[in-house]
Design a protein around this motif. Sequence first.
Motif, PDB file in Angstrom:
ATOM      1  N   THR A  64    -105.754 -24.852-115.961  1.00 36.50           N
ATOM      2  CA  THR A  64    -105.736 -24.526-114.530  1.00 36.50           C
ATOM      3  C   THR A  64    -105.494 -23.036-114.316  1.00 36.50           C
ATOM      4  OG1 THR A  64    -104.689 -26.675-114.266  1.00 36.50           O
ATOM      5  CG2 THR A  64    -104.801 -25.288-112.320  1.00 36.50           C
ATOM      6  N   GLN A  69    -108.743 -21.455-114.890  1.00 38.54           N
ATOM      7  CA  GLN A  69    -109.645 -21.754-113.759  1.00 38.54           C
ATOM      8  C   GLN A  69    -109.323 -20.879-112.550  1.00 38.54           C
ATOM      9  OE1 GLN A  69    -109.257 -25.905-112.796  1.00 38.54           O
ATOM     10  NE2 GLN A  69    -110.608 -26.564-114.464  1.00 38.54           N
ATOM     11  N   ASN A  70    -108.025 -20.726-112.267  1.00 34.90           N
ATOM     12  CA  ASN A  70    -107.612 -19.911-111.117  1.00 34.90           C
ATOM     13  C   ASN A  70    -108.129 -18.481-111.251  1.00 34.90           C
ATOM     14  OD1 ASN A  70    -106.293 -21.861-109.721  1.00 34.90           O
ATOM     15  ND2 ASN A  70    -104.250 -21.017-109.969  1.00 34.90           N
ATOM     16  N   SER A 119    -111.846 -18.241-110.836  1.00 34.27           N
ATOM     17  CA  SER A 119    -112.378 -18.296-109.467  1.00 34.27           C
ATOM     18  C   SER A 119    -112.147 -16.967-108.743  1.00 34.27           C
ATOM     19  CB  SER A 119    -111.852 -19.511-108.690  1.00 34.27           C
ATOM     20  OG  SER A 119    -110.497 -19.391-108.485  1.00 34.27           O
ATOM     21  N   LEU A 120    -111.113 -16.231-109.159  1.00 33.10           N
ATOM     22  CA  LEU A 120    -110.941 -14.874-108.607  1.00 33.10           C
ATOM     23  C   LEU A 120    -112.042 -13.952-109.145  1.00 33.10           C
ATOM     24  CD1 LEU A 120    -107.057 -14.464-108.876  1.00 33.10           C
ATOM     25  CD2 LEU A 120    -108.404 -15.072-106.861  1.00 33.10           C
ATOM     26  N   ASP A 162    -114.945 -14.519-107.001  1.00 37.09           N
ATOM     27  CA  ASP A 162    -114.760 -13.815-105.716  1.00 37.09           C
ATOM     28  C   ASP A 162    -115.097 -12.337-105.849  1.00 37.09           C
ATOM     29  OD1 ASP A 162    -113.911 -16.171-104.701  1.00 37.09           O
ATOM     30  OD2 ASP A 162    -111.842 -15.570-104.310  1.00 37.09           O
ATOM     31  N   VAL A 200    -101.395 -15.241-109.532  1.00 33.00           N
ATOM     32  CA  VAL A 200    -102.505 -16.090-109.967  1.00 33.00           C
ATOM     33  C   VAL A 200    -102.715 -17.271-109.017  1.00 33.00           C
ATOM     34  CG1 VAL A 200    -103.379 -17.488-111.909  1.00 33.00           C
ATOM     35  CG2 VAL A 200    -102.088 -15.407-112.361  1.00 33.00           C
ATOM     36  N   PHE A 201    -101.672 -17.641-108.276  1.00 35.39           N
ATOM     37  CA  PHE A 201    -101.872 -18.814-107.419  1.00 35.39           C
ATOM     38  C   PHE A 201    -101.510 -18.618-105.951  1.00 35.39           C
ATOM     39  CE2 PHE A 201     -97.753 -19.574-109.643  1.00 35.39           C
ATOM     40  CZ  PHE A 201     -96.912 -19.569-108.553  1.00 35.39           C
ATOM     41  N   VAL A 208    -102.881 -13.126-105.069  1.00 34.96           N
ATOM     42  CA  VAL A 208    -104.184 -13.209-105.761  1.00 34.96           C
ATOM     43  C   VAL A 208    -105.047 -11.965-105.516  1.00 34.96           C
ATOM     44  CG1 VAL A 208    -104.317 -15.718-105.910  1.00 34.96           C
ATOM     45  CG2 VAL A 208    -105.136 -14.585-103.848  1.00 34.96           C
TER      46      VAL A 208
END
Lengths: 159, 549
Positions: free
Chosen positions: B227, B230-231, B234-235, B238, B267-268, B273
């Motif tokens: 996870t 993954q986080n 996904s940044l 972006d 990170v979350f 972020v």
Amino acid sequence: MVTQYSMKRGWTEFLEANKKAILERWLDCALALFPEKMGYSTPIGTVFSGALEKILSSLGKRENDCKEALDDVTRILAVQNFPPSKALSIFLEPKLILHDIMMKTTVADTLMQEAFNSRLDALTLEAFDSYMRHREKIYQLKVEEGSRRMYMALRRAEA
Amino acid sequence: MSKYAPKLSELKKEFDEKPSVLKGDYSAQEWWDRPVEFRDGNWCFPGKQEVLADLGFANPRKWAATDEDWQLPADWQKTISEGLQSRLKKYRSLKLFLDSCVRCGACADKCHFFLGTGDPKNMPVLRAELLRSVYRNDFPLVEKILKGFSGSRKLTKAVIKEWHMYFNQCTECRRCSVFCPFGIDTAEITMLVRELLNLIGVNNNWILAPVSNCNRTGNHLGIEPHTFVQNINSLVEDIGDLTGVEVEPTFNRKGAEVLFITPSGDVFGDPGVYTMMGYLLLFHHIGLDYTISTYASEGGNFGMFTSNDMMKKLNAKMYHEAKRLGVKWLLGGECGHMWRVVHQYMNTMNGPADFLEVPVSPITGTRFSNAAATKMVHIAEFTADLIHHKKLKLDPKRNDHLRTTFHDSCNVARGMGMFEEPRSILRNVCNSFHEMAEDTIREKTFCCGSGSGLNAEEYMDIRMRGGFPRANAVKQVKDRHKVNSLVTICAIDRASLPPLMNYWNPGVSVYGLHELVGNALVMQGEKKRTTDLRENTMAGFEDGGDDDE
């Protein structure tokens, strides 16, 4: 009409003449709300001193323009450790102060005193609204903070 | 006797009538006679039973601070007393701090909690006195010498409640220590008392749950490796969408030159972020050979708010990972207390990190000899050095929609003396920067009010009180210079300042410093940028045609 005009005029003059004395005592009462009396030069002392002055000045005017100052005071009060009744009691304090000053300085003018008291009552109720807005804000902040902390998890859940 | 000396009667009058630091307005009472009152909003939820069990901590049970009976273990007095004695032997600093205070009161009005509450027990001198009074009673020699003068008291359950109340209204920010003529570190007194309280199961879940998560999975939220990756990925997506540039972070890569560690909030959490996106853009911009660990996936160290042993253990994992991956040195992200741990405690706890090299910037050749023992460089130093050597292509106009001020994070400012590096970066990445009042910045900075593990939601009232002096200083620059952005270099700040601003100064947003760096960086091969990393429109770039590049 004539009576009203002279009352208003007398009232403004009275307030102007005694502003310093009223403000001094009022500020003292407000700062004494805290367990250890708050100092004048502390952040709270500074905000209170500026805001109470604005509120007092607005009492002499027809238009009520002290909303921001009222917010500044209640924003501080709304997160303190004392109950709302004690917090908002500072808006009733000027009644006593004014009474004392009138007894000492001028001929007691009941009409003027009544007008002043009713303005203060209205102000206290406004302060109550403002206080409650700040309390509600606190709860809103708790919710927002929760979602910010879980930002990435929520984003994935929504995707 | 000098004719100018005051008469005894005058002195007596002054002593009897003048409110003093310790007497306050309660001259008829001893300060400890005033009981503490717990009610909703002024206490943090206690550590959950499973969390305590995971950590092997004492006295797991279901309880609340509002309970009359806190279900302390039967021998709690002995535990505290022996705990204090053993720590007095271990830490000479503690003994000095307890013995040397002369109650001059220089610290009294420097604490943000005192300034926000007016509660005399929030004066640092009195907060420490909560422990000193017990220390004097427990140590007969001190009591014997100072008989009748020492202000000692017995250790009772009421004292434990008082400790829990007031040592959780200290954020270990050390502003008071700056003004103490003896240099007493009141934060260390708070750390010690919290450690003692943990021995009998008086604790705070908002601190212990992250400690347990960090202990097990490596970060505060307990995010597992897949996870975590993954986080960050996904940044990365972006960043691709916003800039057209594909950054390529690596994870757990052996042989990388640098291991990058940042607080997991980056990170979350929002707005952390965006700061993370800034780091990723920067590393791509300079071609840094770095990797991120999914095991040492947390820069923060809530062990510092728990016990010395736990702080040591959580700090050690960063170095274990550096050793395992075979990196040369560590680069640390924008965090507060992580830097107090690294800068002031790491070397004697887990160091020296001889297996690493003294950090040298691969881009500028600068040798960071200040990090010779810990081998860990603060990202603000690293980036300031890059800018100083003109290694970054920056367009500060891209931050023209932000009118900034800078909040010095307590632990970076007072804990490691870093004041100029972040300011130097800020001046280079934006065009509008206004300092807050002089007595509220740099070494005199006011805490956010939520540090040291106190940013629990249920504690919001107290956090707003404690953060008021900081917020008030921001309000002044907001009114005077139309400041709308509060820039900071600490993850707890990024989490706790948004509600603080929302309450006291609506309209002021909170940014990490490297988010602004990320906005300003002109990346090779980038597309026309019209929005910042938050997808807010940048002033002057609305049409996408005004960029110099």
